[in-house]
Design an enzyme around this catalytic site. Sequence first.
Site, PDB file in Angstrom:
ATOM      1  N   ARG B 120       0.815  -1.227   0.000  1.00 50.64           N
ATOM      2  CA  ARG B 120       0.000   0.000   0.000  1.00 50.64           C
ATOM      3  C   ARG B 120       0.846   1.274   0.000  1.00 50.64           C
ATOM      4  NH1 ARG B 120      -2.874  -2.804   4.185  1.00 50.64           N
ATOM      5  NH2 ARG B 120      -4.514  -4.063   3.273  1.00 50.64           N
ATOM      6  N   LYS B 142       1.849  10.847 -12.054  1.00 52.92           N
ATOM      7  CA  LYS B 142       0.963   9.916 -12.753  1.00 52.92           C
ATOM      8  C   LYS B 142       1.709   8.614 -12.982  1.00 52.92           C
ATOM      9  CE  LYS B 142      -2.337  12.764 -15.313  1.00 52.92           C
ATOM     10  NZ  LYS B 142      -2.916  13.020 -16.653  1.00 52.92           N
ATOM     11  N   GLU B 184       6.923  16.677 -26.399  1.00 55.12           N
ATOM     12  CA  GLU B 184       6.385  17.157 -25.123  1.00 55.12           C
ATOM     13  C   GLU B 184       7.014  18.497 -24.733  1.00 55.12           C
ATOM     14  OE1 GLU B 184       3.845  15.761 -23.617  1.00 55.12           O
ATOM     15  OE2 GLU B 184       3.814  13.660 -24.237  1.00 55.12           O
ATOM     16  N   LYS B 226       5.695  22.101 -16.122  1.00 51.73           N
ATOM     17  CA  LYS B 226       4.917  20.971 -15.602  1.00 51.73           C
ATOM     18  C   LYS B 226       4.725  21.098 -14.094  1.00 51.73           C
ATOM     19  CE  LYS B 226       3.665  16.297 -15.790  1.00 51.73           C
ATOM     20  NZ  LYS B 226       3.689  15.041 -16.538  1.00 51.73           N
ATOM     21  N   GLU B 236      -5.752  16.673 -11.792  1.00 48.60           N
ATOM     22  CA  GLU B 236      -6.359  16.957 -13.074  1.00 48.60           C
ATOM     23  C   GLU B 236      -7.847  17.279 -12.968  1.00 48.60           C
ATOM     24  OE1 GLU B 236      -4.736  14.610 -16.312  1.00 48.60           O
ATOM     25  OE2 GLU B 236      -6.599  14.818 -17.402  1.00 48.60           O
ATOM     26  N   ARG B 240      -4.588  21.055 -15.289  1.00 50.87           N
ATOM     27  CA  ARG B 240      -3.654  19.986 -15.643  1.00 50.87           C
ATOM     28  C   ARG B 240      -4.047  19.328 -16.961  1.00 50.87           C
ATOM     29  NH1 ARG B 240      -0.510  15.563 -11.871  1.00 50.87           N
ATOM     30  NH2 ARG B 240       0.472  14.478 -13.593  1.00 50.87           N
ATOM     31  N   ASN B 244      -2.631  17.584 -21.721  1.00 52.76           N
ATOM     32  CA  ASN B 244      -3.060  16.530 -22.638  1.00 52.76           C
ATOM     33  C   ASN B 244      -3.211  17.031 -24.078  1.00 52.76           C
ATOM     34  OD1 ASN B 244      -3.201  14.534 -20.606  1.00 52.76           O
ATOM     35  ND2 ASN B 244      -5.173  15.349 -19.944  1.00 52.76           N
ATOM     36  N   HIS B 247      -3.121  14.613 -26.870  1.00 46.58           N
ATOM     37  CA  HIS B 247      -3.099  13.276 -26.267  1.00 46.58           C
ATOM     38  C   HIS B 247      -4.371  12.479 -26.544  1.00 46.58           C
ATOM     39  CE1 HIS B 247       0.500  14.719 -24.379  1.00 46.58           C
ATOM     40  NE2 HIS B 247       0.663  13.614 -23.693  1.00 46.58           N
ATOM     41  N   HIS B 251      -3.614   9.165 -28.216  1.00 44.38           N
ATOM     42  CA  HIS B 251      -3.900   7.826 -27.689  1.00 44.38           C
ATOM     43  C   HIS B 251      -4.638   6.984 -28.726  1.00 44.38           C
ATOM     44  CE1 HIS B 251      -3.576   9.168 -23.192  1.00 44.38           C
ATOM     45  NE2 HIS B 251      -2.406   9.000 -23.787  1.00 44.38           N
ATOM     46  N   HIS B 264       4.992   7.293 -28.143  1.00 43.67           N
ATOM     47  CA  HIS B 264       4.018   8.203 -27.543  1.00 43.67           C
ATOM     48  C   HIS B 264       4.206   9.636 -28.043  1.00 43.67           C
ATOM     49  CE1 HIS B 264       1.365   9.997 -24.585  1.00 43.67           C
ATOM     50  NE2 HIS B 264       2.345  10.756 -24.130  1.00 43.67           N
TER      51      HIS B 264
END
Lengths: 361, 361
Positions: B120, B142, B184, B226, B236, B240, B244, B247, B251, B264
């Site tokens: 955990r 992330k 990026e 960032k 987000e 934030r 993307n 993105h 994706h 990517h």
Amino acid sequence: MQTLTVDLGDRSYPIHIGGGLLERVDLIVPHLPQPRAAIVTNTTVGPLYLERLTKTLAGAGVQVIPIVLPDGEAYKNWETLNLIFDALLTHRAERKTTLIALGGGVIGDLTGFAAASYQRGVPFIQVPTTLLAQVDSSVGGKTGINHPLGKNMIGAFYQPRLVLADTDTLNTLPERELSAGLAEVIKYGLIRDLPFLEWLEANMDKLVARETEALAYAIYHSCRNKAEVVAADEREAGQRALLNLGHTFGHAIEAGMGYGNWLHGEAVAAGTMLAADLSRRMGLISAADVARIEALLRRAKLPTVAPNLGAEVYLNYMGVDKKVEAGKLRFVLFRRVGEAFVTGDVAPELLRQTLTEAARG
Amino acid sequence: MQTLTVDLGDRSYPIHIGGGLLERVDLIVPHLPQPRAAIVTNTTVGPLYLERLTKTLAGAGVQVIPIVLPDGEAYKNWETLNLIFDALLTHRAERKTTLIALGGGVIGDLTGFAAASYQRGVPFIQVPTTLLAQVDSSVGGKTGINHPLGKNMIGAFYQPRLVLADTDTLNTLPERELSAGLAEVIKYGLIRDLPFLEWLEANMDKLVARETEALAYAIYHSCRNKAEVVAADEREAGQRALLNLGHTFGHAIEAGMGYGNWLHGEAVAAGTMLAADLSRRMGLISAADVARIEALLRRAKLPTVAPNLGAEVYLNYMGVDKKVEAGKLRFVLFRRVGEAFVTGDVAPELLRQTLTEAARG
């Protein structure tokens, strides 16, 4: 109905305890950020309560995705967790779709970890239907799955937005599972609440007979104790470890006997007796104290003698337990009946005596 | 060496950027709560840098568990994650054992999610070795893995205690991956930092030629952008989402072409062009603006034309994207060059035009 709050700042949440709560749409709907929820349950609890809860939500215009998993601790693994993800993705569940756990500890742990991980976190509600889940696993935010090399090794601290403990669901609980839940109830008395322990000694027969009022009292005071401990120490840096009384031994029993053969509560009860035995050998409590603890567990119809796995097997399973720190085992022991403490200072020969002489079942 | 801080209260952490950082034991060891760490890397980066980092740590008495995974986006899945858990449990890694990600974005995402989930949550350090990871994925917390039905669908927000961006590691980076990282870098200029975008237009040739000083400048200002966005909106909820840009389309490109075939950053570049095209069709920016964006991406040796998958395929893949809210797609579009915004208000026919006319590669 009684209500408690787990006080965690902006992540605080209510626990409602009482009868008929599965019908109380007014308690659930304010916590849903969108009128869409996935109810995760299993093949045992689903036939009993899924329709009832679905009806309640549908009546308020909430779209329900039902997810029915196989039942049992053996399924608390990645494969079953992935069944939840598959269903959520197939139904295009979104970041605001709430996951509702309807079932016992395994369903709560699986669903909670799925909620923590799906799209990096979605809202989560606990509707525990076993005594164990109502008094322990649904409160406090521990979620996770087992790994072949250790129980609860993979998971997250992830708090629900609401816990709904409907005492009516205990009417369908098998006797053995009721007793397993009582092991955790007794634990709260043993570690930090002597008045509650004394109430349990006076009322254990009513609990075993499932008298509604007694059960609600026991659930309330168990949740109160757990909520206090969790609010003070959410991530188990200190006193939360007291909740692990009997658990280091208990996990070894569950693993050593094969997951699913001993119920968690049964292993905790037998593990608590090992902790009591070790405490006595260390001169912390008396033989009479040990007998007192044993008598109460026995009246709850719990096993009080741990299985004879051999000291090496115990030590091996205890070595991969999460309560290990810098290679040193940490134990929850008794300072007296009603007060436990955490220590790493245990003489190896006394531990070995406990594991060979007290674990003789 | 330059240092930035990601400001997240008691979870704030430093990002160090510069040469020779893999040897800087003084930067790493203060973050380890016990002299034990697992270094997670892959079969490509491991042979280059694992020994160097292990030596640095061993010199300070830190015991290292090396975990070498197969390389590639195709391995960003549960099976590979489980290899980490297997190794940690086999070596009896504890709650205070630190996980160090040594590699690119896939290693960082896998290791971060493993650190979030093992027992955990255990301490976590990022040592990114690709430009993409240094300017983007290692910063912000992330983490996650892919699911057959969607990229990054399973994961956690989990912050590292330290990010160590050693610019020396970029010397071994394949050209295609350098360009993917530049996608990026350019993104930060496009969404919120016109002065940085203008610097990039003036210095792109130096970046492609891997001039150390230019690279360090670009990494620093990318991480600064960032860090500012993440500090303002860790989970987000709002701005934030600007990160993307390209993105949602990207994706769909990655999924539609089969994970691992487009890098990517390449998919983000082509997706950025689709976002620019859609912005132009909506009258937000001019054809000259689109050409300006394309020219910069082209100088970074990035693809600027998205593949012709067909509008239905795009829409289907975009439908399971995390940026979906209440069944409605959310887009990051251009208000002008150097300023992006998030909107759900896109005319379906314009979107379809973009997907059929601009995606023609």
